[in-house]
Design a protein around this motif. Structure first.
Motif, mmCIF file in Angstrom:
data_model
loop_
_atom_site.group_PDB
_atom_site.id
_atom_site.type_symbol
_atom_site.label_atom_id
_atom_site.label_comp_id
_atom_site.label_asym_id
_atom_site.label_seq_id
_atom_site.Cartn_x
_atom_site.Cartn_y
_atom_site.Cartn_z
ATOM 1 N N THR A 265 0.769 -1.475 0.221
ATOM 2 C CA THR A 265 -0.112 0.156 -0.068
ATOM 3 C C THR A 265 0.666 1.168 0.028
ATOM 4 O O THR A 265 2.171 1.356 0.490
ATOM 5 C CB THR A 265 -0.825 0.009 1.300
ATOM 6 O OG1 THR A 265 -0.203 -0.001 2.279
ATOM 7 C CG2 THR A 265 -1.887 -1.087 1.403
ATOM 8 N N ARG A 266 0.400 2.414 -0.591
ATOM 9 C CA ARG A 266 1.175 3.523 -0.730
ATOM 10 C C ARG A 266 0.213 4.744 -0.065
ATOM 11 O O ARG A 266 -0.865 4.620 -0.430
ATOM 12 C CB ARG A 266 1.555 3.759 -2.060
ATOM 13 C CG ARG A 266 2.021 5.198 -2.445
ATOM 14 C CD ARG A 266 3.649 5.213 -1.974
ATOM 15 N NE ARG A 266 4.278 6.344 -2.814
ATOM 16 C CZ ARG A 266 4.853 7.513 -2.240
ATOM 17 N NH1 ARG A 266 4.123 7.816 -0.970
ATOM 18 N NH2 ARG A 266 5.244 8.203 -3.003
ATOM 19 N N ASP A 267 0.977 5.222 0.897
ATOM 20 C CA ASP A 267 0.275 6.445 1.486
ATOM 21 C C ASP A 267 1.235 7.758 1.200
ATOM 22 O O ASP A 267 2.091 7.469 0.465
ATOM 23 C CB ASP A 267 -0.224 6.385 2.811
ATOM 24 C CG ASP A 267 0.993 5.925 3.489
ATOM 25 O OD1 ASP A 267 0.757 5.072 4.242
ATOM 26 O OD2 ASP A 267 1.894 6.758 3.845
ATOM 27 N N TYR A 268 0.792 8.637 1.514
ATOM 28 C CA TYR A 268 1.453 9.915 1.138
ATOM 29 C C TYR A 268 2.891 9.977 1.423
ATOM 30 O O TYR A 268 3.875 10.118 0.564
ATOM 31 C CB TYR A 268 0.578 11.121 1.692
ATOM 32 C CG TYR A 268 1.506 12.439 1.187
ATOM 33 C CD1 TYR A 268 2.154 13.371 1.778
ATOM 34 C CD2 TYR A 268 1.070 12.752 -0.328
ATOM 35 C CE1 TYR A 268 2.797 14.649 1.033
ATOM 36 C CE2 TYR A 268 1.646 13.919 -1.122
ATOM 37 C CZ TYR A 268 2.469 14.719 -0.371
ATOM 38 O OH TYR A 268 2.939 15.858 -0.983
ATOM 39 N N LEU A 269 3.258 9.664 2.372
ATOM 40 C CA LEU A 269 4.939 9.852 2.753
ATOM 41 C C LEU A 269 5.402 8.148 2.780
ATOM 42 O O LEU A 269 6.771 8.032 3.109
ATOM 43 C CB LEU A 269 4.848 9.935 4.349
ATOM 44 C CG LEU A 269 4.600 11.656 4.733
ATOM 45 C CD1 LEU A 269 4.608 12.155 5.853
ATOM 46 C CD2 LEU A 269 5.417 12.602 3.572
ATOM 47 N N THR A 270 4.641 7.106 3.206
ATOM 48 C CA THR A 270 5.381 5.818 2.963
ATOM 49 C C THR A 270 4.864 4.588 2.223
ATOM 50 O O THR A 270 3.831 4.986 1.484
ATOM 51 C CB THR A 270 4.970 5.213 4.813
ATOM 52 O OG1 THR A 270 3.772 4.873 4.576
ATOM 53 C CG2 THR A 270 5.594 6.283 5.554
ATOM 54 N N VAL A 271 5.637 3.809 1.940
ATOM 55 C CA VAL A 271 4.891 2.585 1.526
ATOM 56 C C VAL A 271 4.988 1.301 2.272
ATOM 57 O O VAL A 271 6.129 1.069 3.007
ATOM 58 C CB VAL A 271 5.568 2.375 0.057
ATOM 59 C CG1 VAL A 271 7.107 1.841 0.304
ATOM 60 C CG2 VAL A 271 4.911 1.448 -0.963
ATOM 61 N N LYS A 272 4.087 0.506 2.396
ATOM 62 C CA LYS A 272 4.150 -0.415 3.474
ATOM 63 C C LYS A 272 3.624 -1.891 2.689
ATOM 64 O O LYS A 272 2.795 -2.009 1.753
ATOM 65 C CB LYS A 272 2.812 -0.233 4.382
ATOM 66 C CG LYS A 272 3.030 0.944 5.099
ATOM 67 C CD LYS A 272 1.960 1.210 6.199
ATOM 68 C CE LYS A 272 2.331 2.459 7.036
ATOM 69 N NZ LYS A 272 1.154 3.245 7.480
ATOM 70 N N VAL A 273 4.352 -3.049 3.240
ATOM 71 C CA VAL A 273 4.043 -4.087 2.771
ATOM 72 C C VAL A 273 3.228 -4.946 4.093
ATOM 73 O O VAL A 273 3.635 -5.014 5.009
ATOM 74 C CB VAL A 273 5.227 -4.799 2.452
ATOM 75 C CG1 VAL A 273 5.138 -6.378 2.490
ATOM 76 C CG2 VAL A 273 6.374 -4.401 1.676
#
Lengths: 514, 288
Positions: A353-361
Motif C-alpha cells: 500500500t502507498r500512502d503519502y509518505l510511506t509505502v507498506k508491505v
C-alpha cells in the motif's frame, strides 16, 4: 548502486539501472482556432466544432464552461504555451502479463502501445483514441476523457485485449495484427471495383499474400452507465471472465461479455451524503484467488473482501490498518494516511500500500500492522502545511512490485523515484528526467538532504520541484525493466547488469562504493 | 498558488501542551492561530472545489474531515462556542454547528481580517450551488461600509433560495447548474433541498441584521413579499376565487407589452424586474 555484505553465501544486490529509451508525447498544436478570453465567443466556437466532429449535438450553451481546450483546438499560442499540452500528460502505464507490450494512457484519451523488439527495445506498436470527452446533460458536467487505468487481459488468442477506463466508461479493446491479405477474389478486382461479369471465365480461390503489418485496434465492448462517481480502478479477475470497476463509493463486478449489467459488490455510500467521510481509492483482485478482492480507502484502511461470504461485500473479511499513535496525531494525519495505491504481490501473499509518505508491505495474515514500512520522503513531514496549501498533499502515487516480489518501487517529487530492496533493506533514489537520460547512461543515485549538503550532488528539500511528480510507474512482470511516466515523457530503464535483458540470479560481488 | 516553504512551520507532529506557563501560553496561542489559518484554508479549498468542473470527491471528503476535526477540537477547547455565538443569533443549538452543512462563521473579535462564509456540503446546499453565484460562496465580509456589494450578493443568494423554493417546478433549470459540485444521483437532491434554503436563509437573514440593509435588498424583499402563493393553492384554483390576477409563469410575457392594460400597475414593474433578475442571474452564472 551496488551493495554487498560480508563474505556470506548470499548477498543481494540493488540493480544498477540504465536508461533504455524515452518517448515524448506531443500533439499537433498547429490547428488554428481563435483563442481569447473565456467568454461566450469561445464557447460558441468550440461547440460548433464539436458539432462538426459529430461529438455532440447540442445548442451552444453560454453557461457551459470548458475546463480545457481539446488539444486539436489549441491555437498559435503554441509559442507561449509550454512545450506540451495538458492532453499529452501520461496518466497510466501498464505492462502486459508477458512484458512484451507496454500500454500508456494519457489525459487526452489516447492509448499508445509499445512492443518489445527482439533486441530488447520498445517501439511504438499501436496508437488509438480510446475515450472521447463527453458531456453529461443531466448534470451539465463534462466527463473527462483522461485514461485512468489500463489493464491487460491474459492472452488467450493471437490478438491482445485490454481494458481502458476514463471516469465513467470502461472499454474493452482488441488489438490485432494483420499481415496477410486475400487476393484473387472472383467478383472484385484488386482495387475493389466490381468486375464485369462477362470477363470472368474461370473461378479462382483467393490466396493469402503477405502485406505490411497493420495493427488494428477496435472496441469490442463498452461498459457504460454503471458509475455515478469517478472510476478510479479496474482489475481483471484471475478467472479471466470477470473484472471489477471501482469508483469513489462503489465497486461493480462485470462479466467481460456482458455490457448491460453489472453487480454491485461494495457500496460505501451513506444514506445521507452529508455523513460521507470515506471514499474508495483503489480496488484490486487477488492474483490467484478469484473470490478475494482488496480495496483501500481515504481513511488509511485497506479491506480484504471475500465474495463467497455474501453478495454485497460491505463487511470486510480483513481490515488492514495501522494504529496511529494519538500523541503524534495532527490535522494532516488522515490525509497523509489516505491510501493512494494497492498492489497484491505476484505470489499473492503480500499487499503493498502507498500512502503519502510511506509505502507498506502487509502480510495478508496479519491485519494489525504492516510487515515492513518504508519511508519514501519523510523530509516532507514538516512541510505538510504548505503541501496542503498547494494541494500536493492529495497527489496519488502508485507503487509496484518487481517480478520476484523482492524489490518495490514508487514515485516521488522532483522526478525522483525510489526503489526498496526488501531483503537487504537498502533503498535508492533515482531521477527520471531528460537532462540525465542519455542513451545507455547509468542512473546515478540521488540524495535529498534536509540540512546542509554533504555532497555536491545532494539536493536540498527546499529546492525540490513539486510540479514534477512521478505518479505512474510499472515494472516488467519478469525482468528488471521499469517504465516511468513523468508528465508527457515515458522512460524505460533496464537493469544494467543484465545486458541481454534476462533476469540474473543474485551474484556475490564486492565493489567499492562510488 | 502560494510559494512553498514561506509559511511558518506548522508543528503538526507535536502538540505541545507544556506545563511551563509562559512558553506554554505562547505555544498555545500560536497553535490556535495556526489552527485557525488551517481552518480558513480548508474552507477556501472547499468553496473552490465547488467551482471546479471536475471536482475530486476524495479531496473534498478529506478536506471536510479536516474541517470537522478542527471544529471538534475547537468545540472541546470552548473557542468554537465563542465563535459562533458571537455571530449567529441565539437559539441555535450547538449540535447544529457541528454538522457539515452548516455555515461557518468566524468571530468578529479576531481582528479585522476578512471573514469567510462558506457552505460545506456535498449535497445539502445543492440548491445554493445550483442557482447561486460561485463567487458568492467565497465572499468575504468585513465591517467596513465598502462591502455594499456583499450585501447585494447576500440578497441575491436569499433571492435565489427563494426562487428555488418557489419555482421548484421550473427546476428543469438543470441549465442553471454551474456544472460544479460532486457527482450525485438525482433522486437524492430533492430531500436535501428543502432544508438548505432555510438554513442559509436563516443565517443570511441573521447576517442582514448586523449589516445595514441597502436599498436593492429591500426592493427584492418587497418583490417577493408581493408574490401571492395562494395562486398555487388547490382550493383557490378550483373555486376560481382569485381576488387579483396573479403572476403565473406565463404571464410575464403578456404583461410586457406596453399597450397591454396591465391588470395592476404593481405587476408590470414586478415582471420587468423578474426579467432583470433572470438576466442578472444568467450573467452571474455565465460569469461575464
Amino acid at each position: 548502486m551496488i551493495v554487498f555484505v560480508s563474505a556470506g553465501i548470499h548477498v543481494t544486490c540493488m540493480f544498477e539501472y540504465q536508461h533504455l529509451e524515452s518517448f515524448q508525447q506531443r500533439r499537433d498544436t498547429k490547428t488554428p482556432v481563435a483563442y481569447c478570453n473565456p467568454s461566450t465567443h469561445i464557447l460558441t466556437l468550440i461547440m460548433r466544432l464539436r458539432l462538426f466532429a459529430g461529438l455532440a449535438e447540442v445548442q451552444p450553451r453560454p453557461w457551459f464552461r470548458p475546463r480545457m481546450l481539446s488539444p486539436v483546438l489549441c491555437s498559435d499560442l503554441a509559442a507561449l504555451e509550454p512545450e506540451y499540452t495538458e492532453a499529452d500528460v501520461i496518466s497510466t502505464v501498464e505492462f502486459n502479463q508477458t512484458g512484451e507490450f507496454l500500454a500508456t494512457g494519457d489525459k487526452g484519451g489516447r492509448v499508445v502501445i509499445f512492443q518489445r523488439e527482439p533486441q530488447g527495445e520498445y517501439n511504438v506498436y499501436s496508437t488509438f483514441q480510446s475515450h472521447e470527452p463527453e458531456f453529461d446533460y443531466l448534470k451539465s458536467l463534462e466527463i473527462e476523457e483522461k485514461i485512468n487505468k489500463i489493464r491487460w487481459l491474459p492472452p488467450h488468442n493471437p490478438a491482445h485485449f485490454l481494458l481502458t477506463t476514463n471516469d465513467k466508461t470502461v472499454k474493452l479493446w482488441k488489438v490485432s495484427e494483420r499481415d496477410k491479405r486475400a487476393e484473387g477474389y472472383n467478383l472484385r478486382d484488386e482495387e475493389g471495383r466490381l468486375k464485369d461479369l462477362s470477363t470472368i471465365t474461370t473461378l479462382q480461390v483467393p490466396v493469402l499474400r503477405p502485406m505490411d503489418l497493420l495493427v488494428e485496434a477496435s472496441p469490442r465492448r463498452v461498459f457504460a452507465n454503471a458509475h455515478a462517481y469517478h472510476i478510479n480502478s479496474i482489475s481483471v479477475n484471475s478467472d479471466c471472465e470477470t473484472y471489477l470497476s471501482a469508483d469513489d463509493l462503489r465497486i461493480n463486478l462485470w462479466h467481460l461479455n456482458i455490457t448491460d449489467r453489472s453487480f454491485n459488490i461494495v457500496d460505501l455510500k451513506p444514506e445521507n451524503m452529508e455523513d460521507l467521510s470515506e471514499v474508495i481509492t483503489v480496488a484490486e483482485f487477488h492474483p490467484h484467488h478469484c473470490h478475494l478482492l482488496a480495496f483501500s480507502s481515504s481513511t488509511g484502511t485497506t479491506r480484504l473482501c471475500d465474495m463467497r461470504a455474501r453478495a454485497l461485500c460491505d463487511q470486510h473479511a480483513k481490515l488492514f490498518e495501522e494504529a496511529v499513535d494519538p500523541s503524534r496525531r495532527s490535522f494532516f494525519s488522515e490525509i497523509v494516511s489516505s491510501v493512494s495505491d494497492v498492489k497484491f504481490s505476484h505470489s499473492g501473499r503480500y499487499l503493498l500500500t502507498r500512502d503519502y509518505l510511506t509505502v507498506k508491505v502487509w502480510d495478508l495474515n496479519m491485519e494489525n500492522k504492516p510487515l515492513e514500512t518504508y519511508q519514501v520522503h519523510d523530509y516532507l513531514r514538516t512541510k505538510l502545511c504548505s503541501l496542503y496549501e498547494s494541494d500536493c498533499i492529495f497527489d496519488k502515487f502508485e507503487c509496484a512490485w518487481n517480478g520476484t516480489d523482492s524489490v518495490i518501487m514508487t514515485g516521488a517529487y522532483n522526478n525522483y523515484f525510489r526503489m526498496f530492496d526488501r531483503a537487504s533493506l537498502r533503498d535508492v533514489t533515482l531521477e527520471a528526467s531528460r537532462e540525465v537520460c542519455k542513451r545507455r547512461a547509468v542512473l546515478q543515485p540521488r540524495r535529498v538532504c534536509v540540512g546542509k549538503k554533504r555532497k555536491e550532488t545532494d539536493v536540498s528539500v527546499d529546492s525540490l520541484d513539486f510540479r514534477k511528480k512521478i505518479l505512474h510507474t510499472a515494472w516488467h512482470p519478469k525482468e528488471n525493466i521499469i517504465a516511468i511516466a513523468a508528465s508527457n515523457n515515458l522512460y524505460i530503464f533496464q537493469d544494467r547488469m543484465a545486458p541481454n535483458g534476462h533476469h540474473n540470479t543474485p551474484e556475490i560481488q564486492s565493489a567499492p562504493p562510488k | 498558488m502560494f510559494s512553498k516553504g514561506t509559511k511558518r512551520k506548522f508543528s503538526d507532529g507535536d502538540e505541545e501542551i507544556s506545563d511551563e506557563s509562559l512558553v506554554g501560553a505562547r505555544v498555545a496561542s500560536s497553535y490556535s492561530l495556526q489552527r485557525q489559518s488551517l481552518l480558513d484554508m480548508s474552507l477556501i479549498k472547499l468553496q473552490l472545489c465547488h467551482m471546479l468542473v471536475e471536482p475530486n470527491l476524495c479531496r473534498s471528503v478529506l478536506i471536510a474531515n479536516t474541517v470537522r476535526q478542527i471544529q471538534e477540537e475547537m468545540t472541546h477547547d470552548g473557542s468554537w462556542h465563542m465563535v459562533t455565538e458571537a455571530f449567529c443569533g441565539p437559539g441555535q443549538s450547538p449540535s447544529e454547528r457541528l454538522v457539515a452543512t452548516e455555515v461557518l462563521c468566524r468571530s468578529r473579535e479576531q481582528d479585522a481580517e476578512p471573514k469567510l462564509f462558506s457552505v460545506i456540503s456535498y449535497e445539502g446546499c445543492r440548491e445554493e450551488e445550483v442557482v447561486a453565484d460561485e463567487t458568492l460562496c467565497s465572499v468575504s465580509v468585513s465591517d467596513t461600509v465598502s462591502n455594499v456589494c456583499l450585501a447585494g450578493r447576500i440578497g441575491q443568494c436569499w433571492e435565489k433560495s427563494e426562487l428555488s423554493g418557489v419555482e421548484r417546478d421550473e427546476e428543469a433549470l438543470e441549465d442553471s447548474r454551474l456544472g460544479s459540485g460532486e457527482d450525485e444521483e438525482i433522486d437524492t437532491e430533492d430531500g436535501a433541498s428543502t432544508e438548505s434554503p432555510k438554513t442559509t436563509g436563516q443565517v443570511f437573514g441573521t447576517f442582514e441584521i448586523k449589516n445595514s440593509s441597502p436599498a436593492p435588498d429591500s426592493a427584492l424583499e418587497e418583490l417577493f413579499s408581493d408574490v401571492d402563493t395562494s395562486y398555487y393553492d388547490l382550493d383557490t384554483m378550483l373555486t376560481g376565487m382569485q381576488s387579483a390576477p396573479k403572476m403565473g409563469p406565463y404571464d410575464i410575457l403578456d404583461s410586457l407589452a406596453p399597450s397591454h392594460s396591465s391588470p395592476s400597475i404593481v405587476s408590470t414593474p414586478k415582471c420587468r424586474s423578474d426579467l432583470n433578475e433572470l438576466d442578472h442571474i444568467m450573467e452571474i452564472i455565465v460569469g461575464s
